[in-house]
Design a protein around this motif. Structure first.
Motif, short mmCIF file in Angstrom:
data_model
loop_
_atom_site.label_atom_id
_atom_site.label_comp_id
_atom_site.label_asym_id
_atom_site.label_seq_id
_atom_site.Cartn_x
_atom_site.Cartn_y
_atom_site.Cartn_z
N SER A 124 6.86 24.08 0.50
CA SER A 124 7.70 24.46 1.56
C SER A 124 6.88 24.06 3.28
O SER A 124 6.00 23.54 2.81
CB SER A 124 7.82 26.17 2.15
OG SER A 124 6.63 27.15 2.29
N ASN A 139 6.37 25.88 -6.04
CA ASN A 139 7.50 25.01 -4.61
C ASN A 139 6.47 24.47 -3.51
O ASN A 139 5.63 25.01 -2.83
CB ASN A 139 8.42 26.05 -4.22
CG ASN A 139 8.21 27.92 -3.15
OD1 ASN A 139 7.53 27.22 -2.31
ND2 ASN A 139 7.96 28.72 -4.40
N ALA A 195 11.84 26.86 -2.63
CA ALA A 195 11.75 28.10 -2.90
C ALA A 195 13.11 29.06 -3.46
O ALA A 195 12.12 29.60 -4.43
CB ALA A 195 10.62 28.94 -1.67
N THR A 196 13.87 28.33 -3.04
CA THR A 196 15.47 28.95 -3.83
C THR A 196 15.08 28.89 -5.30
O THR A 196 15.97 29.01 -6.19
CB THR A 196 15.88 28.50 -3.25
OG1 THR A 196 16.40 27.04 -2.58
CG2 THR A 196 16.16 28.91 -1.28
N SER A 212 10.70 30.45 -7.03
CA SER A 212 10.07 31.08 -5.37
C SER A 212 8.39 31.06 -5.91
O SER A 212 8.60 30.80 -4.77
CB SER A 212 10.54 32.85 -5.41
OG SER A 212 10.41 33.51 -6.59
N LYS A 213 7.92 30.93 -6.98
CA LYS A 213 6.48 31.04 -7.60
C LYS A 213 6.55 29.29 -7.84
O LYS A 213 4.87 29.31 -7.54
CB LYS A 213 6.36 31.71 -9.25
CG LYS A 213 7.00 33.10 -8.99
CD LYS A 213 6.45 34.17 -10.25
CE LYS A 213 7.00 35.30 -10.29
NZ LYS A 213 6.49 35.59 -11.82
#
Length: 214
Positions: free
Chosen positions: A127, A125, A118-119, A122-123
């Protein structure tokens, strides 16, 4: 005498060892308009257990650098047919219990890279969401912004004819392969009511895969 007793103790211990633990996986797909929050699709997915088992085994081998890890989300328009009556006939998902190199969407028209942190994006990814329970969630986020895919219609006013490239009615998650998506393994497949992606809307996809050892 002692050796005989040791063998008997070993047998008793073996009887109490549970080697039949099962990996339970469930998937859920949410597609919504990122601007208005309107839910366009909200349903569970189908998992290709044969391919998923192969990818999990590869992931446990740390030295492997291909055939593992969620990498692409793909979209297609071959998951349903519009009948003469106007009704929609939904096809079965391309999933199974045996590894299948050729499994894929019925008609893949677009794909997007999601195998990143996400780093980084952020759109788009993947996690890991841990819990206090016996499961861990993989949360996959993918966003189709105003300008993507290219060559899309200007507004979401098309008919229900899903033959248009970007009226999507199927979606799949693929595992990484260095040779590209054409060589990647299909891990999940979802078929749903056609959704049009056009220039006037941003679509956000939140795809959750829950992994639980039972």
């Amino acid at each position: 005498m002692e050796k005989t007793m040791d063998k008997e103790n070993d047998k008793k211990q073996d009887q109490h060892v549970d080697e039949g633990a099962k990996v339970n996986m469930q998937g859920h797909l949410l597609i919504r308009d990122a601007e208005t929050g309107e839910e366009l699709v909200n349903k569970r997915n189908a998992i290709h257990f044969g391919n998923m088992a192969f990818v999990i085994a590869n992931a446990l081998s740390y030295w492997k650098n291909q055939d593992n890890g969620i990498y692409h989300m793909a979209f297609g328009n071959g998951g349903s047919d519009v009948l003469n009556t106007g009704a929609i006939n939904y096809k079965t998902t391309n999933t199974g219990t045996i590894r299948d190199d050729s499994a894929g969407l019925y008609n893949r028209t677009y794909e997007k890279l999601i195998g990143q942190d996400a780093t980084t994006d952020s759109k788009n990814n993947v996690s890991i969401v841990t819990s206090s329970g016996s499961y861990t969630d993989l949360q996959i986020t993918c966003t189709l912004d105003f300008g993507e895919p290219p060559a899309q219609s200007t507004s979401d006013t098309a008919t229900s004819d899903s033959s248009t490239d970007f009226i999507f009615d199927e979606l799949g998650i693929y595992a990484y392969n260095s040779n590209g998506i054409s060589s990647e393994y299909l891990l999940t497949h979802v078929i749903f009511h056609p959704v049009q992606k056009s220039l006037n809307r941003v679509i956000e996809i939140v795809y959750t895969i829950r992994v639980q050892l039972q």
